[in-house]
Design a protein around this motif. Structure first.
Motif, PDB file in Angstrom:
ATOM      1  N   PRO A  56     -36.627  38.854  -7.668  1.00 60.67           N
ATOM      2  CA  PRO A  56     -36.054  37.863  -6.742  1.00 60.67           C
ATOM      3  C   PRO A  56     -35.913  36.474  -7.361  1.00 60.67           C
ATOM      4  N   LEU A  59     -32.776  36.264  -9.492  1.00 57.87           N
ATOM      5  CA  LEU A  59     -31.547  36.199  -8.704  1.00 57.87           C
ATOM      6  C   LEU A  59     -31.233  34.777  -8.269  1.00 57.87           C
ATOM      7  N   GLU A  60     -32.257  33.959  -8.120  1.00 57.96           N
ATOM      8  CA  GLU A  60     -32.050  32.581  -7.673  1.00 57.96           C
ATOM      9  C   GLU A  60     -31.753  31.624  -8.828  1.00 57.96           C
ATOM     10  N   HIS A  80     -24.572  39.454  -7.355  1.00 61.71           N
ATOM     11  CA  HIS A  80     -25.703  38.803  -6.686  1.00 61.71           C
ATOM     12  C   HIS A  80     -25.827  39.268  -5.241  1.00 61.71           C
ATOM     13  N   ARG A  81     -24.698  39.332  -4.537  1.00 57.60           N
ATOM     14  CA  ARG A  81     -24.716  39.788  -3.141  1.00 57.60           C
ATOM     15  C   ARG A  81     -25.313  41.188  -3.044  1.00 57.60           C
ATOM     16  N   SER A  84     -29.126  41.251  -4.119  1.00 58.58           N
ATOM     17  CA  SER A  84     -29.966  40.569  -3.136  1.00 58.58           C
ATOM     18  C   SER A  84     -30.357  41.473  -1.986  1.00 58.58           C
ATOM     19  N   GLU A  85     -29.545  42.489  -1.721  1.00 62.28           N
ATOM     20  CA  GLU A  85     -29.843  43.446  -0.653  1.00 62.28           C
ATOM     21  C   GLU A  85     -30.935  44.432  -1.036  1.00 62.28           C
ATOM     22  N   PHE A  88     -36.219  42.639  -3.750  1.00 64.36           N
ATOM     23  CA  PHE A  88     -36.988  41.656  -2.986  1.00 64.36           C
ATOM     24  C   PHE A  88     -38.427  41.750  -3.345  1.00 64.36           C
TER      25      PHE A  88
END
Length: 88
Positions: A56, A59-60, A80-81, A84-85, A88
């Motif tokens: 996570p 990803l940021e 990324h979309r 991100s799903e 986590f």
């Protein structure tokens, strides 16, 4: 032959293969879950052979996906979309 082995381990992993078509390109990915990378996912772009260990926090990080997978900014947003799903 002399070699300095750093590690040689075998581990059971879970790999998910995903293919999808975004607005800008097709993505064929292998996502491997393992205990080796501190809970992060090994993401391999099957088409290019590029890979990255992604959590996570990664990803940021701005520009990380674009750099790791040699993507345009729009392609990186699509990836990324999706990631991100599931990460986590």
């Amino acid at each position: 032959m002399n070699r300095d082995m750093l590690y040689d381990e075998t581990e059971e992993t879970k790999t998910r293969y995903v293919g999808f078509i975004g607005e800008h390109k097709r993505y064929d990915l292998a996502l491997t879950q393992t205990d080796r990378f501190y809970g992060k996912t090994l993401v391999i772009d099957i088409q290019s052979g590029r890979s990255a260990i992604i959590g996570p926090d990664d990803l940021e990080e701005e520009g990380y996906l674009a750099h790791a997978f040699n993507l345009t900014e729009d392609e990186a947003v699509e990836l990324h979309r999706f990631l991100s799903e599931i990460i986590f």
